[in-house]
Design a protein around this motif. Sequence first.
Motif, PDB file in Angstrom:
ATOM      1  N   GLN A 148       0.838  -1.191   0.000  1.00  0.00           N
ATOM      2  CA  GLN A 148       0.000   0.000   0.000  1.00  0.00           C
ATOM      3  C   GLN A 148       0.879   1.249   0.000  1.00  0.00           C
ATOM      4  N   ASP A 151      -1.895   7.985  -0.065  1.00  0.00           N
ATOM      5  CA  ASP A 151      -2.240   8.918  -1.138  1.00  0.00           C
ATOM      6  C   ASP A 151      -2.191  10.365  -0.665  1.00  0.00           C
ATOM      7  N   GLU A 157      -3.697   3.088  -0.018  1.00  0.00           N
ATOM      8  CA  GLU A 157      -4.206   2.605  -1.304  1.00  0.00           C
ATOM      9  C   GLU A 157      -3.428   1.342  -1.678  1.00  0.00           C
TER      10      GLU A 157
END
Length: 242
Positions: A148, A151, A157
């Motif tokens: 991940q 962001d 994300e």
Amino acid sequence: MPHGTPDWGLVGPKTTTYGLDDLGEHAVRLGSIHMWDRRGDTVILDNFEQGLSLPVQVPQGLNADVILMGGHAFAGAFCAGLTAGSDGLMRAELEYTHGLFVPSGLGIEFTFTIHANTSEWVWIITQYDGVDEWWAVVRYDIVNWVLQYEDALGAPETFATGLQARQDPRVWHTGKLVADFSIHQYVRFILNDRVWSLPGRAFWSIPAPLFFPYMAFRIYHVGTAGNPTAYCDAVVVTQNEP
């Protein structure tokens, strides 16, 4: 006047050797730890041969610790043992700091092991520019075997799944985060044999006008329970990444 070709050149008859057209390979053969991904210009190299003098050690949680380990290393004689705390933030950190770099593609690479109670390893590049602080963050979630990035809002994300890896103190893995601090966007992430391109994905910032400008390159080992110790070695910080 002397004549001939350099030892590393590819021109000239040879029988028992082969010329090197890449001096990066020449350096690695002489012992450089900048071996996994050779792009970028090296700023910091640390295989803990000088102890733990270069990074700041930040143990967090009950019985967390960062220690110098002998006889259990990927490169050289020593590595860092990161013991996560059993409560609170449940992690141990290494932090490399420096004054501001010329804005460019910056990278942090390190080699690590995975404990059965490791929750995640985290790669972080932080820039404090005197106005804002900018954070490029990628985590390798061992519980769910995913990668991940954080962001522009600081939210995780997922960009890769199904990344099972051997949890064994004898098995080393290597990861590298590259982010472009001239445009504040991710560039790529490397984990062992795989590369993910991450262009156009911005990382987050918050106002920080009271911080004097500097850079920080951080490594987190986070645990799930108890006080798991995993190992970190061959830390490489680069600039001018393509």
